[in-house]
Design a protein around this motif. Structure first.
Motif, mmCIF file in Angstrom:
data_model
loop_
_atom_site.group_PDB
_atom_site.id
_atom_site.type_symbol
_atom_site.label_atom_id
_atom_site.label_comp_id
_atom_site.label_asym_id
_atom_site.label_seq_id
_atom_site.Cartn_x
_atom_site.Cartn_y
_atom_site.Cartn_z
ATOM 1 N N LEU A 217 27.518 -29.028 -0.968
ATOM 2 C CA LEU A 217 28.862 -28.641 -1.411
ATOM 3 C C LEU A 217 29.851 -29.768 -1.150
ATOM 4 O O LEU A 217 30.707 -30.070 -1.995
ATOM 5 C CB LEU A 217 29.301 -27.363 -0.704
ATOM 6 C CG LEU A 217 30.724 -26.892 -1.024
ATOM 7 C CD1 LEU A 217 30.840 -26.501 -2.496
ATOM 8 C CD2 LEU A 217 31.131 -25.730 -0.120
ATOM 9 N N GLU A 218 29.765 -30.379 0.022
ATOM 10 C CA GLU A 218 30.676 -31.482 0.342
ATOM 11 C C GLU A 218 30.546 -32.613 -0.667
ATOM 12 O O GLU A 218 31.546 -33.178 -1.117
ATOM 13 C CB GLU A 218 30.389 -32.003 1.754
ATOM 14 C CG GLU A 218 30.825 -31.062 2.866
ATOM 15 C CD GLU A 218 30.523 -31.620 4.240
ATOM 16 O OE1 GLU A 218 31.370 -31.451 5.131
ATOM 17 O OE2 GLU A 218 29.447 -32.230 4.410
ATOM 18 N N ALA A 219 29.321 -32.941 -1.037
ATOM 19 C CA ALA A 219 29.098 -34.018 -2.003
ATOM 20 C C ALA A 219 29.672 -33.651 -3.368
ATOM 21 O O ALA A 219 30.276 -34.485 -4.048
ATOM 22 C CB ALA A 219 27.608 -34.326 -2.113
ATOM 23 N N TRP A 220 29.484 -32.375 -3.780
ATOM 24 C CA TRP A 220 30.024 -31.943 -5.071
ATOM 25 C C TRP A 220 31.545 -32.040 -5.071
ATOM 26 O O TRP A 220 32.148 -32.504 -6.056
ATOM 27 C CB TRP A 220 29.592 -30.510 -5.381
ATOM 28 C CG TRP A 220 30.081 -30.071 -6.737
ATOM 29 C CD1 TRP A 220 29.437 -30.186 -7.922
ATOM 30 C CD2 TRP A 220 31.353 -29.471 -7.026
ATOM 31 N NE1 TRP A 220 30.229 -29.717 -8.945
ATOM 32 C CE2 TRP A 220 31.413 -29.277 -8.423
ATOM 33 C CE3 TRP A 220 32.453 -29.103 -6.245
ATOM 34 C CZ2 TRP A 220 32.523 -28.712 -9.052
ATOM 35 C CZ3 TRP A 220 33.568 -28.548 -6.873
ATOM 36 C CH2 TRP A 220 33.588 -28.348 -8.261
ATOM 37 N N MET A 221 32.178 -31.619 -3.985
ATOM 38 C CA MET A 221 33.639 -31.665 -3.917
ATOM 39 C C MET A 221 34.147 -33.106 -3.978
ATOM 40 O O MET A 221 35.131 -33.403 -4.675
ATOM 41 C CB MET A 221 34.120 -30.979 -2.636
ATOM 42 C CG MET A 221 33.943 -29.468 -2.650
ATOM 43 S SD MET A 221 34.342 -28.676 -1.051
ATOM 44 C CE MET A 221 36.099 -29.100 -0.899
ATOM 45 N N ALA A 222 33.476 -34.001 -3.273
ATOM 46 C CA ALA A 222 33.891 -35.409 -3.301
ATOM 47 C C ALA A 222 33.723 -35.988 -4.697
ATOM 48 O O ALA A 222 34.590 -36.717 -5.195
ATOM 49 C CB ALA A 222 33.072 -36.213 -2.286
ATOM 50 N N GLU A 223 32.622 -35.653 -5.344
ATOM 51 C CA GLU A 223 32.333 -36.167 -6.687
ATOM 52 C C GLU A 223 33.367 -35.686 -7.702
ATOM 53 O O GLU A 223 33.750 -36.397 -8.629
ATOM 54 C CB GLU A 223 30.934 -35.734 -7.108
ATOM 55 C CG GLU A 223 30.560 -36.047 -8.555
ATOM 56 C CD GLU A 223 30.316 -37.530 -8.801
ATOM 57 O OE1 GLU A 223 30.162 -37.902 -9.967
ATOM 58 O OE2 GLU A 223 30.294 -38.299 -7.824
ATOM 59 N N ASN A 224 33.836 -34.450 -7.514
ATOM 60 C CA ASN A 224 34.741 -33.852 -8.490
ATOM 61 C C ASN A 224 36.198 -33.869 -8.049
ATOM 62 O O ASN A 224 37.047 -33.236 -8.688
ATOM 63 C CB ASN A 224 34.290 -32.426 -8.804
ATOM 64 C CG ASN A 224 33.005 -32.403 -9.607
ATOM 65 O OD1 ASN A 224 33.021 -32.453 -10.826
ATOM 66 N ND2 ASN A 224 31.867 -32.351 -8.901
#
Length: 426
Positions: A9-16
């Motif tokens: 989830l953290e990676a998705w939030m950073a990516e988006n």
């Protein structure tokens, strides 16, 4: 037992490009659309998800999150209740069994898509950021060189690259809107390059495409830029009624009420067009509104890179110069020319050359012949010969000079300067 962080989830939030608060707001909005009631999430709720303290959100919240992200909850690192791992078989009596089985299959597909050579890939805000960096390069090139055909073609090609990403993989609606905004931004620069070099048929074609993409994006700033450019195009074409109508569209967008800096630019461009009508009082009113709005603008707000010259008043002085020059108020035009040249940044060579040429013409209009020629000779030879607008302005200056003082030594100096300094190398 310590909770395991949800790094997916953290990676998705950073990516988006999502913070905890912005994701909470987005999910709350999706919840309201699903249930008719506002969601109650806040930044601390999302931080609990990231910390692993909440491993499986409630069903409505999961659905809202999936609507926002375009991914199933398990693909975002969440673990269904009662499972030690995502590979544990579901209980046969579980009423949610079919859904979980389907979600597990989707997660497996998502994992496979992340493998090298897999398609389609996930499009995120990092792709948007890369395009925005290219847009900054386009703006910098325009400020240095102006409307070259190569710049127009490059901007149009980058718009195509942004649109290609729409079909290159999956993305959230936020990312898709941003991609449309990027494509519209590039086409607005292609449009401006065409205007700058007097390729008006090209400019109108780019304008129509850019307007459609801007509508898809919902981005008010790029809508303003496109319609404002349309007003400038019609002004250069000698069509003041169309220019005023296009400027009115830009000035009536909501962004001009939210941010006075956009309102200032809208009023200033309207003033430049009103200069074609000969209405001095209307020009003065528009310039007064532009200055008032500029004084109210918050200097700390983040704004598009193309607003650089608007922030410090350089664009207002430039457009005031254009308005008064068209009115024949050469003394006022000269004052605004000096102010604009003092405010323009060194890298803005195109605008500096245009305003220097206008300054020379304003000095000539006041009968200051020697000073006018000295000013005109300050325009760099490469800009004078390679930029269509500047070339035309200096040709008009030379014609007016020869008409004012035919055969004079000063006119001869200008003729020799253009012959020697502008000579194209063999």
């Amino acid at each position: 037992m310590n909770a395991t962080r949800n790094t997916v989830l953290e990676a998705w939030m950073a990516e988006n490009g999502h913070s905890s608060n912005s994701l909470a707001d987005a999910v709350n909005g999706a919840l309201e659309r699903l249930t008719g009631r506002p969601g109650g999430l806040d930044g601390s709720s999302i931080r609990s998800w990231k910390a692993g303290r909440v491993k499986w959100p409630k069903s409505a919240t999961r659905k809202a999150l999936e609507d926002v992200t375009g991914l199933p909850a398990v693909a975002l690192g969440f673990i269904p209740r009662g499972r030690a791992s995502l590979t544990s078989p579901p209980r046969q009596g579980d009423p949610d069994m079919k859904r979980r089985t389907l979600v597990g299959g989707i997660a497996a597909v998502a994992a496979a898509a992340a493998a090298p050579g897999a398609s389609p890939r996930r499009i995120g805000m990092s792709d948007v950021d890369r395009l925005q960096a290219r847009f900054t390069e386009v703006i910098a090139s325009d400020q240095r060189h102006g409307g070259q055909l190569s710049a127009q073609q490059r901007a149009a090609a980058l718009a195509g690259e942004a649109l290609h990403l729409q079909n290159a993989g999956s993305a959230t609606q936020r990312v898709r809107n941003s991609l449309y905004a990027c494509a519209a931004s590039f086409l607005s620069s292609a449009m401006w390059a065409a205007i700058d070099s007097r390729r008006y048929d090209d400019a109108k074609g780019h304008m129509r495409e850019a307007q459609a993409l801007a509508e898809l994006s919902g981005d008010q700033a790029i809508k303003f830029r496109i319609w404002s450019h349309a007003g400038t195009m019609y002004r250069h074409m000698g069509r003041p009624a169309d220019a005023l109508a296009a400027n009115d569209v830009a000035r009536n967008l909501n962004i001009t009420r939210r941010d006075p800096l956009f309102a200032s630019l809208g009023h200033a461009r309207q003033a430049a067009t009103l200069g074609l009508t000969g209405d001095t009082a209307a020009v003065q009113r528009a310039l007064g509104c532009a200055q008032d709005a500029l004084d109210r603008a918050d200097p700390g707000l983040a704004r598009p890179v193309w607003m650089t010259a608007v922030r410090n008043g350089a664009e207002l002085e430039t457009l005031a110069l254009a308005a008064h020059f068209r009115l024949g108020n050469f003394e006022r035009a000269e004052t605004h020319a000096h102010r604009s040249l003092a405010l323009l940044r060194p890298q803005m060579r195109r605008d500096r050359a245009i305003n220097t040429a206008r300054l020379a013409a304003a000095q000539l209009g006041q009968g200051d012949i020697e000073q006018a020629v000295a000013t005109a000779m300050k325009v760099p030879a490469d800009v004078a010969t390679q930029h269509a607008r500047v070339t035309r302005m200096l040709q008009e200056f030379g014609a007016a000079l020869r008409a004012t003082t035919p055969g004079s030594p000063t006119a001869q100096i200008w003729t020799e300067h253009t012959r020697d300094a502008w000579r194209t190398p063999a």
